[in-house]
Scaffold this motif. Structure first.
Motif, PDB file in Angstrom:
ATOM      1  N   TYR A  48       0.843  -1.207   0.000  1.00  0.00           N
ATOM      2  CA  TYR A  48       0.000   0.000   0.000  1.00  0.00           C
ATOM      3  C   TYR A  48       0.872   1.248   0.000  1.00  0.00           C
ATOM      4  CZ  TYR A  48      -4.072   2.910   1.014  1.00  0.00           C
ATOM      5  OH  TYR A  48      -5.073   3.848   0.945  1.00  0.00           O
TER       6      TYR A  48
ATOM      7  N   ARG B  26       2.207   1.642  -3.509  1.00  0.00           N
ATOM      8  CA  ARG B  26       1.170   2.110  -4.446  1.00  0.00           C
ATOM      9  C   ARG B  26       0.922   3.605  -4.270  1.00  0.00           C
ATOM     10  NH1 ARG B  26      -3.471  -1.102  -2.461  1.00  0.00           N
ATOM     11  NH2 ARG B  26      -4.678   0.150  -3.911  1.00  0.00           N
TER      12      ARG B  26
ATOM     13  N   LEU C  83      -6.335  -4.267  -6.743  1.00  0.00           N
ATOM     14  CA  LEU C  83      -5.407  -3.989  -5.635  1.00  0.00           C
ATOM     15  C   LEU C  83      -6.127  -3.360  -4.437  1.00  0.00           C
ATOM     16  CD1 LEU C  83      -2.247  -2.756  -7.615  1.00  0.00           C
ATOM     17  CD2 LEU C  83      -2.732  -5.038  -6.696  1.00  0.00           C
ATOM     18  N   ILE C  84      -7.101  -2.508  -4.700  1.00  0.00           N
ATOM     19  CA  ILE C  84      -7.871  -1.921  -3.586  1.00  0.00           C
ATOM     20  C   ILE C  84      -8.646  -3.040  -2.887  1.00  0.00           C
ATOM     21  CG2 ILE C  84      -9.708  -0.338  -2.917  1.00  0.00           C
ATOM     22  CD1 ILE C  84      -9.160   1.287  -5.448  1.00  0.00           C
TER      23      ILE C  84
ATOM     24  N   SER D  47      -6.457  -5.401  -0.959  1.00  0.00           N
ATOM     25  CA  SER D  47      -5.854  -4.718   0.192  1.00  0.00           C
ATOM     26  C   SER D  47      -6.853  -4.665   1.355  1.00  0.00           C
ATOM     27  CB  SER D  47      -5.454  -3.299  -0.241  1.00  0.00           C
ATOM     28  OG  SER D  47      -5.121  -2.507   0.853  1.00  0.00           O
ATOM     29  N   ILE D  48      -8.050  -4.184   1.069  1.00  0.00           N
ATOM     30  CA  ILE D  48      -9.064  -4.061   2.133  1.00  0.00           C
ATOM     31  C   ILE D  48      -9.441  -5.448   2.658  1.00  0.00           C
ATOM     32  CG2 ILE D  48     -11.481  -3.435   2.573  1.00  0.00           C
ATOM     33  CD1 ILE D  48     -11.076  -1.066   0.599  1.00  0.00           C
TER      34      ILE D  48
ATOM     35  N   LYS E  80      -7.032  -7.611   4.983  1.00  0.00           N
ATOM     36  CA  LYS E  80      -7.011  -7.219   6.396  1.00  0.00           C
ATOM     37  C   LYS E  80      -8.306  -7.655   7.096  1.00  0.00           C
ATOM     38  CE  LYS E  80      -5.826  -3.230   4.783  1.00  0.00           C
ATOM     39  NZ  LYS E  80      -5.385  -1.916   4.359  1.00  0.00           N
TER      40      LYS E  80
ATOM     41  N   PHE F 287     -13.485   7.982  -2.326  1.00  0.00           N
ATOM     42  CA  PHE F 287     -12.442   7.389  -3.124  1.00  0.00           C
ATOM     43  C   PHE F 287     -12.964   7.093  -4.543  1.00  0.00           C
ATOM     44  CE2 PHE F 287      -9.415   3.594  -2.736  1.00  0.00           C
ATOM     45  CZ  PHE F 287      -8.307   4.405  -2.675  1.00  0.00           C
TER      46      PHE F 287
HETATM   47  N1  URA Z   1      -7.862   1.230   1.852  1.00  0.00           N
HETATM   48  C1  URA Z   1      -7.038   0.174   1.939  1.00  0.00           C
HETATM   49  O1  URA Z   1      -6.871  -0.412   2.997  1.00  0.00           O
HETATM   50  N2  URA Z   1      -6.404  -0.229   0.815  1.00  0.00           N
HETATM   51  C2  URA Z   1      -6.544   0.375  -0.374  1.00  0.00           C
HETATM   52  O2  URA Z   1      -5.958  -0.047  -1.336  1.00  0.00           O
HETATM   53  C3  URA Z   1      -7.400   1.480  -0.436  1.00  0.00           C
HETATM   54  C4  URA Z   1      -8.049   1.888   0.692  1.00  0.00           C
END
Ligand code: URA
Length: 426
Positions: A169, A172, A183-184, A187-188, A191, A211
């Motif tokens: 992140y 990026r 990728l967004i 990424s979210i 987690k 966003f």
């Molecule tokens: N929030 C995130 O955790 N990852 C992203 O890529 C965008 C927003």
């Protein structure tokens, strides 16, 4: 150690529009986490993904590899089901504050690992840290114990969850590759899945303050994330919600806590209540609870009791006065009429410039800074009456905040109402 692949082979495959194999994906994430794949190589791969996309299977495998780069929480030993919410970030989006205790008061535990804000949208931890004594960092033992006793925890995510994402992140952010939907989404979701909640509700914001500015992009992101959650065995739904207008009547850390407490006391702005109840209904349904009405629980004051317990368990004093900014500046309505538009981005930028948000990771934020608006779109306003109040400890910040608000609202004779909840994706 003999490496299973090399970075150039993986970059070239995606550059030429190919599909990465499971083995290439597992290797590239692991090798990047170990420092074998270098930042410049991962940047090239991220750009190739941004330009050429990924299949559903590739995104799912990529997410799984990021989860496998770190620890995962096991919440199966809790005595009640778990459900969490993630918002893609909006202006005045304080919903987690009333929502977590509300869902817990309805019998479902909320394990929310949260972040600090960067840019024009505030972070939940920054908001809670404006409560005297409250601390964001908990040990794993404290996290589990509070989840069992209170039913709701909002705390800082440790560095152990999805470390590959943390590294990627940051990369990026400085290589123009944040906007890639695969990728967004990965990424979210890496987690959120690693957090171990049984169910997950995504609040995907759409509009100027979000966003995702366009509905079709937001829908694509929501569908991708819902598919990832479902593939991983987490019951996941998404609501697409409007973020062209800021939520509630305040943006700023302590200001938003105050508004959230009003909601927990059975009052507060109608849009904050509507979204809190809609997300609570989804979170409860995801956990299999359909016989409790969250609107009734909110009105009964039971969620307020859980809020106080949740704050006190993390060292906070829920009854202490909240900090206020040293200086205020009132913007009055330039004419009489109906507030036809209040732009979320303009308000978010103003709150940020007043000191509510940070420019770089690690900067301090002001607890009392932010923006209060005294009318919502659709309300009548009178020339000369207060429209916005700006709050900050440093009056030198007013000028830049006022610049952000230029062109940020319209007063007219007509107003076209738009729904807050635009679509549901499951
Ligand atoms: N929030 C995130 O955790 N990852 C992203 O890529 C965008 C927003």
């Amino acid at each position: 150690m003999t490496e299973a692949h090399d970075a150039i082979e993986v970059i070239v495959a995606k550059r030429d529009g190919g599909t990465l194999t499971d083995s290439q994906i597992d290797w590239v994430i692991d090798a990047y986490t170990r420092g074998v794949v270098r930042d410049e190589q991962m940047s090239a791969l991220a750009m190739a993904i941004l330009l050429n996309g990924m299949s559903r299977h590739e995104i799912s495998r990529w997410t799984g590899a990021m989860i496998a780069s770190g620890e995962t929480l096991d919440l199966s030993g809790l005595s009640r089901p778990t459900s969490d919410k993630h918002s893609t970030g909006g202006v005045g989006d304080k919903i987690t504050l009333p929502l977590a205790p509300l869902v817990a008061a309805c019998g479902v535990a909320v394990p929310q690992l949260s972040g600090r804000g960067l840019g024009h949208t505030g972070g939940t931890l920054d908001k809670l840290e404006s409560i005297p004594g409250w601390r964001a960092n908990l040990s794993n033992e404290e996290f589990h114990a509070q989840l069992e006793s209170v039913g709701a925890v909002v705390c800082a995510a440790g560095s152990g969850l999805a470390p590959a994402d943390k590294k990627l992140y940051a990369l990026r952010d400085v290589t123009g590759t944040v906007e890639a939907i695969p990728l967004i989404a990965s990424s979210i979701m890496s987690k959120k899945i690693a957090e171990g909640s049984g169910a997950l509700v995504l609040d995907v914001k759409v509009g100027t303050g979000a966003f995702m500015k366009e509905l079709d992009k937001a829908r694509e992101l929501a569908e991708t994330m819902v598919a990832l959650g479902t593939d991983a065995g987490t019951r996941t739904v998404a609501l697409l919600t409007d973020m062209s207008t800021p939520l509630g009547l305040t943006a700023g850390n302590a200001l938003e806590v105050r508004e959230s407490v009003e909601v927990l006391a059975g009052g507060g702005p109608a849009d904050v209540v509507e979204l809190t109840v809609a997300l609570a209904t989804e979170m409860l349904a995801g956990a299999g609870v359909t016989d409790v009405d969250p609107a009734e629980v909110l009105a009964s004051g039971r969620a307020m009791d859980t809020w106080k317990a949740m704050i006190a368990a993390q060292g906070g004093d829920p009854d202490a006065p909240l900090p206020t900014a040293r200086e205020t500046h009132v913007v009055t309505a330039p004419s009489s009429g109906v507030l036809a538009r209040l732009d979320a981005m303009a308000v978010g930028m103003a709150a940020w410039r007043l000191g509510a948000g940070r420019a770089a990771l690690g900067d301090a934020v002001q607890a009392g800074a932010g923006v209060e608006w005294h009318a919502r779109p659709g309300d009548a306003v009178s020339e000369g009456a207060p429209l916005l109040t700006l709050h900050t400890d440093e009056p030198a910040r007013f000028e830049r905040a006022l610049e952000s608000l230029e062109g940020g609202f319209d007063i007219g004779s007509a107003y076209e109402p738009t729904p807050l909840i635009l679509e549901r994706v499951d």
